[in-house]
Motif scaffolding. Structure first.
Motif, PDB file in Angstrom:
ATOM      1  N   THR A  66      81.714  -0.622  71.049  1.00  0.00           N
ATOM      2  CA  THR A  66      80.588  -0.134  70.516  1.00  0.00           C
ATOM      3  C   THR A  66      79.693   0.731  71.357  1.00  0.00           C
ATOM      4  O   THR A  66      79.835   0.402  72.552  1.00  0.00           O
ATOM      5  CB  THR A  66      79.632  -1.385  69.938  1.00  0.00           C
ATOM      6  N   VAL A  67      78.689   1.393  70.744  1.00  0.00           N
ATOM      7  CA  VAL A  67      77.768   2.115  71.587  1.00  0.00           C
ATOM      8  C   VAL A  67      76.877   1.148  72.444  1.00  0.00           C
ATOM      9  O   VAL A  67      76.658   1.574  73.604  1.00  0.00           O
ATOM     10  CB  VAL A  67      76.714   3.060  70.573  1.00  0.00           C
ATOM     11  N   ALA A  68      76.419   0.176  71.856  1.00  0.00           N
ATOM     12  CA  ALA A  68      75.751  -0.761  72.748  1.00  0.00           C
ATOM     13  C   ALA A  68      76.612  -1.375  73.990  1.00  0.00           C
ATOM     14  O   ALA A  68      76.145  -1.516  75.088  1.00  0.00           O
ATOM     15  CB  ALA A  68      75.358  -2.075  71.889  1.00  0.00           C
ATOM     16  N   TRP A 385      69.953   0.725  75.278  1.00  0.00           N
ATOM     17  CA  TRP A 385      70.649  -0.357  75.030  1.00  0.00           C
ATOM     18  C   TRP A 385      70.125  -1.446  74.344  1.00  0.00           C
ATOM     19  O   TRP A 385      70.832  -1.821  73.171  1.00  0.00           O
ATOM     20  CB  TRP A 385      71.134  -0.966  76.355  1.00  0.00           C
ATOM     21  N   ALA A 388      70.027  -0.115  70.841  1.00  0.00           N
ATOM     22  CA  ALA A 388      71.344  -0.142  70.002  1.00  0.00           C
ATOM     23  C   ALA A 388      71.720  -1.730  69.727  1.00  0.00           C
ATOM     24  O   ALA A 388      72.112  -1.907  68.649  1.00  0.00           O
ATOM     25  CB  ALA A 388      72.315   0.326  71.069  1.00  0.00           C
TER      26      ALA A 388
END
Length: 467
Positions: A66-68, A385, A388
């Protein structure tokens, strides 16, 4: 064992980190000091590393779907880079020990999040962890309330707490015979200081933050008698911490809960909570558990008062000494980051700088401390972060969205990463909640079904719906 260890580690963090400071002070008082006590105190880092190694060995992968996840990795890489860049290149003057302490401080939430993303946690295990957190919070509140009314402050002065803080951690507190000054609320009357709830954390702030997180979990539960009773005990404990930022964070978390679940009652609860908090703060000097200063403490108290003339003792005034100090530290920290956007390197901010006797470039706010240590880039990566994670949580867990939002609000005026229970348990819970849903595997005749796997969020959702 490689499957059980990460689950056991999560439970150990929930309980052990709430008892950590008290246990270490007792060991110091019993004579275990110096390097020996440092080794014992590192149980939490050692257990986190072992549990993370176990899940990485089993999964053979990093959580980068994931982006996170990718933002967490980018933030961690920036922190590692700043750990190896020479301090004189950046203008910092941290010691080698300070760099190591700051490295641990900055990376624990990443490691805890990664552990949560990879751990195999069945629904019964998740339910037990949530119940364990409620039990721990109730214990913290009850023990804290009993302490402020039944245990004299002198008993704590004579305990191992001052030695643990000063001789072991290098944190010198002069205003209360070696105890942290925030153990009492200074009413402006030298004869009537008021005890604040510190409980097993030995800190009103850390105790308040745990209570906020668990209160938000209980707010998302069906309103059964035991839930209401537990919430009442926790809220009473929260009030007696006299931590105004926590009152605001709880109300903010309830607003987030209302928005995520599209219910009106958390908004009403947030309004009522703020009203009760304001009323309690205004009468705390009259109804709170009174204590007394020693002659030496009065000398220090008067010296501090002479250095800050005109500070208000009104707990609701903008120029009240504690509020003014928080605002000043936040402003100074922001200015330091903007003035020196490349950062000074690890170990130049907050408690780590204080422990290693170097100039504190920024203090209190999590964001400005990270900005001073890892530059504007590191601070913005942490913020990205966090954003997200908050966005991803919104569709997974209402209560954890509210709790994480409350922690991020608290991070404006305090170092939440330095509160071990938050750094390990909250970021670990976020990782568990953001696990991908289990994949259905077709069963062949005679084959056993795959083990049921569910994050904390799913378990909480099932219980919230009454299933």
């Amino acid at each position: 064992m490689s499957e059980r260890l990460p689950r056991l580690a999560l439970g150990a963090f929930v309980v052990g980190l709430a008892l950590h400071n008290l246990a270490m002070s007792v060991l110091w008082d019993l004579g275990l000091r110096g390097a020996g006590l440092d080794v014992v105190a590192a149980w939490k880092e050692a257990l986190l590393l072992l549990a993370l190694a176990a899940v990485l060995w089993r999964s053979r992968r990093l959580p980068l779907a994931t982006v996170a996840d990718r933002l967490a990795l980018a933030y961690a890489l920036v922190v590692l880079a700043y750990a190896v860049v020479p301090q004189d290149w950046l203008g910092g003057d941290a010691t080698g020990r300070g760099v190591l302490l700051a490295l641990r401080h900055d990376l624990v939430p990443v490691a805890a999040y990664a552990l949560g993303r990879l751990v195999v946690l069945a629904r019964p295990h998740a339910r037990r962890l949530l119940d364990l957190a409620v039990g721990v919070a109730v214990g913290v509140a009850v023990l804290g309330l009993l302490d402020v009314y039944l245990v004299p402050l002198q008993w704590w002065r004579d305990s191992g707490v001052p030695g643990w803080y000063e001789e072991q951690l290098g944190l010198e507190y002069e205003g209360l015979s070696g105890l942290p000054e925030n153990w009492v609320y200074n009413t402006g009357d030298e004869t009537n200081p008021i005890r604040r709830l510190v409980s097993t954390f030995l800190s009103p702030l850390a105790s308040a933050y745990l209570l906020v997180v668990v209160l938000l979990f209980l707010a998302a539960r069906p309103r059964r008698p035991w839930v209401l009773a537990a919430a009442g005990v926790l809220y009473a404990g929260l009030l007696f911490t006299h931590t105004r930022a926590a009152y605001v964070a709880l109300a903010g978390g309830l607003v987030v809960l209302a928005l995520v679940r599209r219910r009106w009652w958390p908004l009403a609860a947030a309004t009522a909570s703020i009203a009760i908090g304001l009323a309690f703060v205004s009468v705390f000097a009259e109804i709170g558990p009174s204590t007394s200063y020693t002659p030496a403490e009065l000398v220090e108290l008067r010296r501090n008062a002479a250095e800050e003339p005109g500070a208000s003792s009104d707990p609701l005034a903008a120029d009240e000494s504690s509020i003014a100090s928080h605002l000043r530290n936040l402003r100074d920290g922001v200015e330091a980051v903007l003035r020196h956007p490349q950062g000074y390197g690890l170990g130049n901010a907050g408690v780590v700088a204080k422990r290693t006797d170097v100039e504190i470039k920024a203090g209190e706010s999590t964001y400005t401390e990270l900005g001073v240590e890892t530059g504007l880039a590191g601070m913005l990566l942490f913020v990205a972060w966090s954003a997200a994670l908050l966005a991803a949580l919104r569709v997974r867990s209402a209560w954890l969205t509210a709790a994480f939002a409350a922690v991020l609000v608290l991070a404006l005026q305090t170092d939440v990463l330095g509160v071990h229970w938050l750094a390990y348990c909250v970021w670990g819970a976020v990782g568990v909640a953001l696990q991908p849903p289990p994949v259905s595997v077709p069963q062949t005749a005679g084959s056993a079904p795959p083990p049921e796997r569910a994050p904390l969020a799913a378990a909480a959702a099932r219980r919230t719906s009454g299933s």
